[in-house]
Design an enzyme around this catalytic site. Structure first.
Site, mmCIF file in Angstrom:
data_model
loop_
_atom_site.group_PDB
_atom_site.id
_atom_site.type_symbol
_atom_site.label_atom_id
_atom_site.label_comp_id
_atom_site.label_asym_id
_atom_site.label_seq_id
_atom_site.Cartn_x
_atom_site.Cartn_y
_atom_site.Cartn_z
ATOM 1 N N THR A 98 32.325 45.089 38.738
ATOM 2 C CA THR A 98 32.216 46.538 39.358
ATOM 3 C C THR A 98 31.522 47.412 38.496
ATOM 4 O OG1 THR A 98 34.787 46.221 40.373
ATOM 5 C CG2 THR A 98 33.489 48.378 40.375
ATOM 6 N N LYS A 173 32.255 49.770 46.723
ATOM 7 C CA LYS A 173 33.406 49.667 45.269
ATOM 8 C C LYS A 173 33.705 50.880 44.447
ATOM 9 C CE LYS A 173 36.837 47.854 42.601
ATOM 10 N NZ LYS A 173 37.960 47.416 42.756
ATOM 11 N N LYS A 241 35.135 54.187 33.886
ATOM 12 C CA LYS A 241 34.207 53.689 34.026
ATOM 13 C C LYS A 241 33.544 54.138 35.766
ATOM 14 C CE LYS A 241 33.565 49.344 35.392
ATOM 15 N NZ LYS A 241 34.044 48.853 36.288
HETATM 16 N N1 LIG Z 1 42.098 44.046 36.525
HETATM 17 C C1 LIG Z 1 41.897 45.663 37.498
HETATM 18 O O1 LIG Z 1 43.134 45.274 38.272
HETATM 19 C C2 LIG Z 1 39.846 45.329 38.653
HETATM 20 C C3 LIG Z 1 38.672 44.691 37.167
HETATM 21 N N2 LIG Z 1 38.191 44.898 37.956
HETATM 22 C C4 LIG Z 1 37.331 44.573 37.753
HETATM 23 O O2 LIG Z 1 36.256 43.097 37.301
HETATM 24 C C5 LIG Z 1 35.681 43.496 36.125
HETATM 25 C C6 LIG Z 1 36.602 42.770 35.352
HETATM 26 O O3 LIG Z 1 38.075 43.691 34.948
HETATM 27 P P1 LIG Z 1 38.889 43.099 34.253
HETATM 28 O O4 LIG Z 1 39.144 41.538 33.680
HETATM 29 O O5 LIG Z 1 40.460 43.927 34.729
HETATM 30 O O6 LIG Z 1 38.192 43.357 32.828
HETATM 31 P P2 LIG Z 1 38.673 42.951 31.296
HETATM 32 O O7 LIG Z 1 38.763 43.880 30.112
HETATM 33 O O8 LIG Z 1 40.034 41.951 31.277
HETATM 34 O O9 LIG Z 1 38.102 41.485 30.747
HETATM 35 C C7 LIG Z 1 36.841 41.663 30.627
HETATM 36 C C8 LIG Z 1 35.402 40.946 30.617
HETATM 37 O O10 LIG Z 1 34.423 40.779 30.084
HETATM 38 C C9 LIG Z 1 33.727 40.393 29.446
HETATM 39 N N3 LIG Z 1 32.641 40.865 28.171
HETATM 40 C C10 LIG Z 1 32.721 42.234 27.734
HETATM 41 N N4 LIG Z 1 31.605 42.919 27.257
HETATM 42 C C11 LIG Z 1 31.016 42.066 27.354
HETATM 43 C C12 LIG Z 1 29.708 41.900 27.361
HETATM 44 N N5 LIG Z 1 28.484 42.236 26.820
HETATM 45 N N6 LIG Z 1 29.029 40.321 27.383
HETATM 46 C C13 LIG Z 1 29.748 39.139 27.665
HETATM 47 N N7 LIG Z 1 30.187 39.132 27.838
HETATM 48 C C14 LIG Z 1 31.568 40.609 28.322
HETATM 49 C C15 LIG Z 1 35.175 39.924 28.798
HETATM 50 O O11 LIG Z 1 34.793 39.097 27.421
HETATM 51 P P3 LIG Z 1 35.418 39.045 26.191
HETATM 52 O O12 LIG Z 1 36.822 38.458 26.424
HETATM 53 O O13 LIG Z 1 34.815 38.656 25.035
HETATM 54 O O14 LIG Z 1 35.863 40.370 25.406
HETATM 55 C C16 LIG Z 1 36.044 40.161 29.372
HETATM 56 O O15 LIG Z 1 35.478 38.104 29.843
HETATM 57 C C17 LIG Z 1 35.579 45.035 35.958
HETATM 58 O O16 LIG Z 1 34.636 45.240 36.447
HETATM 59 C C18 LIG Z 1 36.535 45.912 36.584
HETATM 60 O O17 LIG Z 1 36.655 47.412 36.618
HETATM 61 C C19 LIG Z 1 38.084 44.984 39.926
HETATM 62 C C20 LIG Z 1 39.163 45.182 40.180
HETATM 63 C C21 LIG Z 1 40.636 45.283 39.709
HETATM 64 O O1 LIG Z 2 39.595 48.172 40.431
HETATM 65 C C1 LIG Z 2 40.808 47.902 40.949
HETATM 66 C C2 LIG Z 2 41.700 47.711 42.060
HETATM 67 O O2 LIG Z 2 42.793 47.673 42.045
HETATM 68 O O3 LIG Z 2 40.714 47.632 42.791
#
Ligand SMILES: NC(=O)C1=CN([C@@H]2O[C@H](COP(=O)(O)OP(=O)(O)OC[C@H]3O[C@@H](n4cnc5c(N)ncnc54)[C@H](OP(=O)(O)O)[C@@H]3O)[C@@H](O)[C@H]2O)C=CC1
Ligand SMILES: O=CC(=O)O
Length: 295
Positions: A98, A173, A241
């Protein structure tokens, strides 16, 4: 289908990659922090682990990214050992993170300049829908890449939309998550108001679930919020965010968004009191005026 690359093994990425593996896809994964062990777990389920985003792109025709925020999404593309080093004609990158439309467009332009194709495809639905293949996929960009990756989307989601030019998926989104974040604030206020007025919050949940504003989010999050339990499905820092990016979109289009602005303040306050890594429902603690007793 060809082996699919997957960058970012966070809450969502890990669940989505695991789902692809379960459905017989070959998957090559990468995570910035290898020590988190997610990659090892995926390896046990048949995934191969790449050394860098570039290495995954080199190996796979199609690669998906699921990164935390715009800075992360840009980093895997533009930094050393990033996507741009190996993307070329015949390869596609699908960013499901996102982010805002500007970030997505920057990535799209850079990928296309190298001859690759690009699709943004953020998702609606959290950890459980990701595990169950019930996401709603909001894609935009290269239609050919959308058609090619549909077999994987059919596994990851219950419905895929193609919304036209790059930016439209990101905007859709952000609108959805702006509404969701505002709803979570109203819900939290209501739970506190019921409690302080001498009503049972559990009874409030029952009443809400029978009426016109019943929804899966209240039903799923309500019981754990009442238990002060905020195990992260959607981390609060990511919801904040999304509010910030949605407010910027409102700013760009001169749309007044006082409800979202107030919700953003509550999420910011929650982050500043150390609740950022908990589930976004932990914003409830801000309305209660207490610290969570358990995570
Ligand atoms: N969780 C949810 O319910 C939902 C989330 N989203 C969106 O999906 C995306 C991922 O969410 P989610 O999985 O929950 O997040 P997490 O915080 O669990 O995971 C984030 C991921 O991004 C990586 N990351 C962060 N910073 C960097 C960087 N500078 N370079 C490379 N990799 C990086 C992390 O790696 P590392 O392990 O090294 O930190 C990790 O793999 C977000 O944009 C979120 O808004 C969308 C729908 C639902
Ligand atoms: O981005 C979060 C979700 O639940 O969708």
């Amino acid at each position: 289908m060809e082996e699919i690359g997957f960058l970012g093994m966070g809450i969502m990425g890990k669940a989505m990659a695991m789902n692809l593996l379960r459905h017989g896809f070959k998957v090559s994964v990468w995570n910035r922090t290898l020590s988190k062990g997610f990659c090892d777990e995926l390896k046990e389920h048949g995934a191969s682990v790449g050394e860098s985003p570039a290495a995954v792109i080199k190996k796979c025709k199609y690669t998906i990214g699921m990164l935390s925020d715009p800075a992360a999404a840009l980093s895997v593309v533009f930094d050393k050992d990033g996507i741009l080093e190996e993307i070329c004609s015949g390869k596609g990158y699908i960013d499901m993170s996102t982010v805002d439309a500007e970030t997505s467009s920057k990535i799209s332009e850079a990928v296309k300049k190298k001859g690759g194709s690009f699709l943004e495809a953020p998702v609606s639905g959290s950890k459980k829908p990701a595990e169950d293949g019930q996401l709603v996929i909001l894609s935009a960009g290269d239609k050919g890449l959308y058609d090619a990756i549909l077999p994987a989307f059919d596994v990851l989601g219950k419905k895929s939309f193609f919304l036209g030019e790059v930016g439209n998926g990101a905007k859709m989104k952000l609108v959805v998550n702006m509404i969701m974040g505002s709803m979570m604030n109203a819900f939290s206020e209501g739970l506190v108001l019921a409690d302080k007025s001498g009503l049972s919050p559990n009874t409030l949940l029952d009443v809400l679930d029978l009426g016109a504003i019943a929804n899966p989010m209240f039903k799923m999050k309500g019981p754990s919020m009442i238990q002060n339990s905020y195990s992260p499905a959607f981390p609060l820092k990511h919801q904040q965010k999304d509010m910030r990016l949605a407010l910027a979109l409102g700013d760009e289009n001169a749309v007044s968004m006082p409800v979202a602005a107030a919700a953003n303040e509550a999420f910011k306050k929650a982050r500043s009191t150390g609740l950022g890594d908990l589930d976004f429902s932990a914003v409830y603690e801000i309305f209660k005026g207490t610290e969570p007793s358990s995570a």
